[in-house]
Design a protein around this motif. Structure first.
Motif, PDB file in Angstrom:
ATOM      1  N   ALA A  12       0.830  -1.198   0.000  1.00 23.04           N
ATOM      2  CA  ALA A  12       0.000   0.000   0.000  1.00 23.04           C
ATOM      3  C   ALA A  12       0.864   1.246   0.000  1.00 23.04           C
ATOM      4  CB  ALA A  12      -0.901  -0.016   1.231  1.00 23.04           C
ATOM      5  N   ALA A  13       0.421   2.248  -0.733  1.00 24.22           N
ATOM      6  CA  ALA A  13       1.180   3.491  -0.837  1.00 24.22           C
ATOM      7  C   ALA A  13       0.407   4.612  -0.162  1.00 24.22           C
ATOM      8  CB  ALA A  13       1.436   3.827  -2.307  1.00 24.22           C
ATOM      9  N   THR A  14       1.091   5.695   0.105  1.00 25.01           N
ATOM     10  CA  THR A  14       0.454   6.842   0.714  1.00 25.01           C
ATOM     11  C   THR A  14      -0.405   7.555  -0.319  1.00 25.01           C
ATOM     12  OG1 THR A  14       2.399   8.155   0.176  1.00 25.01           O
ATOM     13  CG2 THR A  14       2.315   7.147   2.361  1.00 25.01           C
ATOM     14  N   ALA A  15      -1.277   8.453   0.144  1.00 24.51           N
ATOM     15  CA  ALA A  15      -2.240   9.108  -0.732  1.00 24.51           C
ATOM     16  C   ALA A  15      -1.576  10.128  -1.646  1.00 24.51           C
ATOM     17  CB  ALA A  15      -3.319   9.776   0.106  1.00 24.51           C
ATOM     18  N   THR A  16      -0.469  10.692  -1.244  1.00 26.04           N
ATOM     19  CA  THR A  16       0.206  11.684  -2.065  1.00 26.04           C
ATOM     20  C   THR A  16       1.631  11.211  -2.351  1.00 26.04           C
ATOM     21  OG1 THR A  16       0.960  12.904  -0.118  1.00 26.04           O
ATOM     22  CG2 THR A  16      -1.131  13.586  -1.105  1.00 26.04           C
ATOM     23  N   VAL A  17       2.246  11.862  -3.339  1.00 25.27           N
ATOM     24  CA  VAL A  17       3.608  11.529  -3.728  1.00 25.27           C
ATOM     25  C   VAL A  17       4.595  12.311  -2.870  1.00 25.27           C
ATOM     26  CG1 VAL A  17       5.298  11.652  -5.581  1.00 25.27           C
ATOM     27  CG2 VAL A  17       2.938  10.988  -6.083  1.00 25.27           C
ATOM     28  N   ASP A  18       5.478  11.611  -2.201  1.00 30.38           N
ATOM     29  CA  ASP A  18       6.530  12.245  -1.411  1.00 30.38           C
ATOM     30  C   ASP A  18       7.804  12.278  -2.252  1.00 30.38           C
ATOM     31  OD1 ASP A  18       8.098  13.308   0.560  1.00 30.38           O
ATOM     32  OD2 ASP A  18       8.276  11.454   1.707  1.00 30.38           O
ATOM     33  N   PHE A  19       7.831  13.192  -3.200  1.00 30.63           N
ATOM     34  CA  PHE A  19       8.928  13.302  -4.162  1.00 30.63           C
ATOM     35  C   PHE A  19      10.024  14.156  -3.533  1.00 30.63           C
ATOM     36  CE2 PHE A  19      10.424  14.639  -8.564  1.00 30.63           C
ATOM     37  CZ  PHE A  19      10.734  13.359  -8.989  1.00 30.63           C
ATOM     38  N   ARG A  20      11.062  13.519  -3.046  1.00 27.98           N
ATOM     39  CA  ARG A  20      12.050  14.206  -2.224  1.00 27.98           C
ATOM     40  C   ARG A  20      12.928  15.153  -3.029  1.00 27.98           C
ATOM     41  NH1 ARG A  20      17.292  11.730  -0.963  1.00 27.98           N
ATOM     42  NH2 ARG A  20      17.889  10.229  -2.573  1.00 27.98           N
ATOM     43  N   THR A  21      13.628  16.039  -2.321  1.00 28.61           N
ATOM     44  CA  THR A  21      14.487  17.033  -2.960  1.00 28.61           C
ATOM     45  C   THR A  21      15.936  16.827  -2.552  1.00 28.61           C
ATOM     46  OG1 THR A  21      12.731  18.695  -3.003  1.00 28.61           O
ATOM     47  CG2 THR A  21      14.989  19.504  -3.179  1.00 28.61           C
ATOM     48  N   VAL A  22      16.822  16.855  -3.543  1.00 31.55           N
ATOM     49  CA  VAL A  22      18.265  16.905  -3.312  1.00 31.55           C
ATOM     50  C   VAL A  22      18.731  18.255  -3.849  1.00 31.55           C
ATOM     51  CG1 VAL A  22      20.500  15.875  -3.860  1.00 31.55           C
ATOM     52  CG2 VAL A  22      18.495  14.398  -3.544  1.00 31.55           C
ATOM     53  N   PRO A 275       5.496  21.130 -17.398  1.00 30.86           N
ATOM     54  CA  PRO A 275       5.388  20.288 -16.201  1.00 30.86           C
ATOM     55  C   PRO A 275       4.556  19.029 -16.399  1.00 30.86           C
ATOM     56  CG  PRO A 275       5.125  22.596 -15.624  1.00 30.86           C
ATOM     57  CD  PRO A 275       5.153  22.534 -17.122  1.00 30.86           C
ATOM     58  N   ARG A 276       3.448  19.123 -17.151  1.00 28.18           N
ATOM     59  CA  ARG A 276       2.592  17.948 -17.314  1.00 28.18           C
ATOM     60  C   ARG A 276       3.295  16.846 -18.100  1.00 28.18           C
ATOM     61  NH1 ARG A 276       0.117  17.569 -22.263  1.00 28.18           N
ATOM     62  NH2 ARG A 276       0.432  19.354 -23.663  1.00 28.18           N
ATOM     63  N   LEU A 277       4.151  17.222 -19.060  1.00 31.21           N
ATOM     64  CA  LEU A 277       4.888  16.208 -19.817  1.00 31.21           C
ATOM     65  C   LEU A 277       5.998  15.600 -18.974  1.00 31.21           C
ATOM     66  CD1 LEU A 277       5.204  17.840 -23.373  1.00 31.21           C
ATOM     67  CD2 LEU A 277       3.434  16.308 -22.473  1.00 31.21           C
ATOM     68  N   VAL A 278       6.686  16.435 -18.206  1.00 37.06           N
ATOM     69  CA  VAL A 278       7.731  15.920 -17.310  1.00 37.06           C
ATOM     70  C   VAL A 278       7.130  14.915 -16.335  1.00 37.06           C
ATOM     71  CG1 VAL A 278       9.388  16.521 -15.504  1.00 37.06           C
ATOM     72  CG2 VAL A 278       9.146  18.006 -17.514  1.00 37.06           C
ATOM     73  N   ALA A 279       6.014  15.293 -15.729  1.00 38.59           N
ATOM     74  CA  ALA A 279       5.364  14.397 -14.759  1.00 38.59           C
ATOM     75  C   ALA A 279       4.891  13.108 -15.432  1.00 38.59           C
ATOM     76  CB  ALA A 279       4.191  15.113 -14.096  1.00 38.59           C
ATOM     77  N   ALA A 280       4.307  13.224 -16.611  1.00 40.57           N
ATOM     78  CA  ALA A 280       3.811  12.035 -17.314  1.00 40.57           C
ATOM     79  C   ALA A 280       4.941  11.061 -17.598  1.00 40.57           C
ATOM     80  CB  ALA A 280       3.126  12.454 -18.614  1.00 40.57           C
ATOM     81  N   ARG A 313      -1.491  14.910  -9.128  1.00 44.31           N
ATOM     82  CA  ARG A 313      -2.712  14.831  -9.922  1.00 44.31           C
ATOM     83  C   ARG A 313      -2.710  13.605 -10.834  1.00 44.31           C
ATOM     84  NH1 ARG A 313      -4.503  16.051 -14.854  1.00 44.31           N
ATOM     85  NH2 ARG A 313      -2.473  16.811 -15.559  1.00 44.31           N
ATOM     86  N   GLN A 314      -1.620  13.416 -11.563  1.00 46.09           N
ATOM     87  CA  GLN A 314      -1.580  12.330 -12.539  1.00 46.09           C
ATOM     88  C   GLN A 314      -1.435  10.959 -11.873  1.00 46.09           C
ATOM     89  OE1 GLN A 314       0.973  12.920 -15.984  1.00 46.09           O
ATOM     90  NE2 GLN A 314       0.830  15.147 -15.778  1.00 46.09           N
ATOM     91  N   ALA A 315      -0.688  10.898 -10.775  1.00 51.31           N
ATOM     92  CA  ALA A 315      -0.525   9.617 -10.081  1.00 51.31           C
ATOM     93  C   ALA A 315      -1.849   9.125  -9.528  1.00 51.31           C
ATOM     94  CB  ALA A 315       0.501   9.744  -8.960  1.00 51.31           C
ATOM     95  N   ALA A 316      -2.695  10.047  -9.089  1.00 48.47           N
ATOM     96  CA  ALA A 316      -4.005   9.659  -8.553  1.00 48.47           C
ATOM     97  C   ALA A 316      -4.907   9.091  -9.635  1.00 48.47           C
ATOM     98  CB  ALA A 316      -4.668  10.866  -7.898  1.00 48.47           C
ATOM     99  N   ALA A 317      -4.672   9.497 -10.892  1.00 47.44           N
ATOM    100  CA  ALA A 317      -5.563   9.110 -11.980  1.00 47.44           C
ATOM    101  C   ALA A 317      -5.099   7.867 -12.735  1.00 47.44           C
ATOM    102  CB  ALA A 317      -5.706  10.280 -12.963  1.00 47.44           C
ATOM    103  N   THR A 318      -3.829   7.468 -12.577  1.00 49.26           N
ATOM    104  CA  THR A 318      -3.310   6.360 -13.379  1.00 49.26           C
ATOM    105  C   THR A 318      -3.738   5.008 -12.811  1.00 49.26           C
ATOM    106  OG1 THR A 318      -1.298   5.584 -14.511  1.00 49.26           O
ATOM    107  CG2 THR A 318      -1.115   6.068 -12.156  1.00 49.26           C
ATOM    108  N   ARG A 319      -3.760   3.967 -13.646  1.00 53.83           N
ATOM    109  CA  ARG A 319      -4.274   2.660 -13.233  1.00 53.83           C
ATOM    110  C   ARG A 319      -3.477   2.067 -12.081  1.00 53.83           C
ATOM    111  NH1 ARG A 319      -4.807  -2.059 -17.604  1.00 53.83           N
ATOM    112  NH2 ARG A 319      -6.367  -0.572 -18.368  1.00 53.83           N
ATOM    113  N   HIS A 320      -2.149   2.132 -12.162  1.00 56.67           N
ATOM    114  CA  HIS A 320      -1.302   1.517 -11.136  1.00 56.67           C
ATOM    115  C   HIS A 320      -0.843   2.581 -10.124  1.00 56.67           C
ATOM    116  CE1 HIS A 320      -1.416  -2.062 -13.552  1.00 56.67           C
ATOM    117  NE2 HIS A 320      -0.893  -1.433 -14.580  1.00 56.67           N
ATOM    118  N   SER A 321      -1.811   3.282  -9.595  1.00 58.03           N
ATOM    119  CA  SER A 321      -1.544   4.450  -8.757  1.00 58.03           C
ATOM    120  C   SER A 321      -0.681   4.129  -7.545  1.00 58.03           C
ATOM    121  CB  SER A 321      -2.873   5.064  -8.308  1.00 58.03           C
ATOM    122  OG  SER A 321      -2.657   6.188  -7.500  1.00 58.03           O
ATOM    123  N   ALA A 322      -1.006   3.049  -6.824  1.00 55.97           N
ATOM    124  CA  ALA A 322      -0.253   2.729  -5.608  1.00 55.97           C
ATOM    125  C   ALA A 322       1.199   2.432  -5.940  1.00 55.97           C
ATOM    126  CB  ALA A 322      -0.900   1.543  -4.896  1.00 55.97           C
TER     127      ALA A 322
END
Length: 456
Positions: A12-22, A275-280, A313-322
């Motif tokens: 199970a994954a969390t509800a939001t993406v924790d995309f860390r920063t370096v 941004p939408r293409l980078v995220a996709a 936004r996009q991760a919530a909508a994709t089939r393999h979201s978790a």
């Protein structure tokens, strides 16, 4: 290429993406410092897997098909007497293949063949003097073993990427292995079988993981259960950490393409990127495995913030979201903030991505400056997904930083360069004194004697 961890499921994954920063801004780092700073997978390593893989290899070498059957029962949950796939199963799989999928595979094969045919190096012959000729001829290996992974996805595209360059190289004996699937009666996925049939490959085995690599490397003698599996000269194909470890352990017994493991994408982007293409594109690779790596390298804080929003936004909508959220939130993924394009290029070379997309101004010019990458995708209309299927390029690529010293699968993977030396008596006489001098300097006088004996 994008590879799943075979026989695993996404927690199970969390509800939001924790995309860390370096954040590398304001730092002047050496190459070693950059390599240590960029995101990398943590946890299980090749060293951790080595003992288990060594046990599997030893079991296959000692137990042959019986050991393979036990491993199939343990890892795949199937009963197996002999792993060779019947030819009628290959034919049936092709007959029953969805026409749209067949058309897509045929187009992918056509483009891959055209690119592979253009890769074959030419033989050369150099005349170094009268009667002094040295040539280099490219000769295909006799037999290859090609591995196509199973797991969370199905990879008929990997059949194409393995088989087409081998055929273009002129390899005469090709064997293919893919994990047995319980839901398909212990055979590999039918779409994989159909792709093999489409390419004319009839020697297909239902063997997965490290045991497939061991079987290819050492061969298995015939038994009452069925014919022998003859050893190969080269093993290629992507897989999970156990497959990559097995390839490392048998290297030297056979040749390998590279240690291609879990997929990774890096995107070098500036403020002009969408941004939408980078995220996709980050999501497209995260889709394959919870341990997949998706890295954004940018000098724009605004872009990084916009991409984070798009990822949620996009991760919530994709089939393999978790699965996607878990991959994007792992230590192997994140955004790397840099001061400028120069530092961004340096970070890309330190990371040495399997797949590197360039989404900057003058993307082609920036791409030409990259030294370390498995494959580079230039601009908004060359996503990694194109390379996975229909670009004509090969998607079996080095991962985990190994692109700094190794290449993706290509025709030369299946070729050997053989040098041919042809000197006349006069041509040998011309350099005989040098040979005697050098053999004396190395304290190997018999080398010189072997030359002077010809003029006694």
């Amino acid at each position: 290429m994008t590879i799943s961890s075979e026989n695993s499921a996404s927690p199970a994954a969390t509800a939001t993406v924790d995309f860390r920063t370096v954040d590398l801004r304001g730092q002047s780092l050496t190459l070693a410092g950059l390599r240590a700073a960029v995101p990398r997978a943590q946890g299980q390593t090749v060293a951790d897997a080595e003992e288990k893989v060594q046990d599997i290899i030893s079991s296959v070498r000692q137990g042959g098909f019986a050991a393979l059957g036990e491993l199939a029962r343990r890892f795949d949950g199937v009963a197996q007497h002999h792993p060779l796939v019947p030819r009628k199963a290959l034919a049936s799989a092709l007959e029953e293949l969805d026409p749209s999928v067949r058309g897509a595979l045929e187009e992918s094969i056509s483009r891959a063949r055209r690119f592979a045919d253009g890769q074959r190096p030419r033989n050369i012959e150099v005349q170094l003097g009268d009667g002094a000729v040295v040539a280099q001829n490219w000769v295909p290996v006799a037999r290859v073993g090609l591995y196509v992974p199973g797991g969370l996805a199905v990879y008929p595209s990997s059949v194409i990427m393995n088989v087409v360059p081998a055929l273009a190289a002129g390899v005469r004996s090709i064997a293919l292995a893919s994990p047995p699937q319980k839901e398909f009666g212990g055979l590999p996925h039918p779409t994989i079988l159909a792709a093999a049939a489409l390419l004319g490959i009839t020697e297909v085995y239902a063997i997965g993981g490290a045991q497939a690599i061991a079987a290819f490397a050492y061969g298995i003698p015939a038994t009452e259960a069925g014919p022998a599996l003859e050893p190969v000269d080269v093993v290629t194909g992507p897989g999970n950490i156990f497959v990559a470890t097995a390839k490392r352990l048998v290297k030297g017994v056979v040749g390998i393409d590279s240690e291609a493991g879990t997929t990774e994408i890096a995107i070098l982007a500036d403020s002009t990127a969408q941004p939408r293409l980078v995220a996709a594109d980050l999501i497209s690779q995260a889709e394959h495995d919870p341990k997949a790596a998706s890295v954004l390298i940018t000098d724009s804080g605004d872009l990084a913030a916009a991409v984070r929003a798009e990822l949620d936004r996009q991760a919530a909508a994709t089939r393999h979201s978790a699965r996607v959220r878990e991959a994007l939130s792992g230590p192997q993924s994140g955004v790397v903030l840099v001061d400028n394009l120069e530092q961004g290029i340096a970070a890309c070379d330190a990371y040495a991505a399997e797949h590197l997309e360039i989404m900057t101004q003058d993307a082609a010019g920036v791409a030409a400056r990259i030294r370390n990458a498995g494959a580079i995708f230039v601009g908004d209309y060359s996503p990694v997904s194109l390379g996975d299927y229909c670009a004509g390029s090969n998607h079996v690529l080095p991962t985990s930083g190994t692109a700094a010293f190794s290449s993706g699968l290509n025709v030369t993977t299946f070729l050997r360069a053989i040098q041919v030396v042809n000197y006349s008596r006069d041509a040998l006489a011309e350099v005989s004194g040098h040979i005697v001098s050098l053999s004396g300097a190395e304290d190997l006088p018999a080398h010189g004697d072997a030359v002077t004996a010809r003029f006694s």
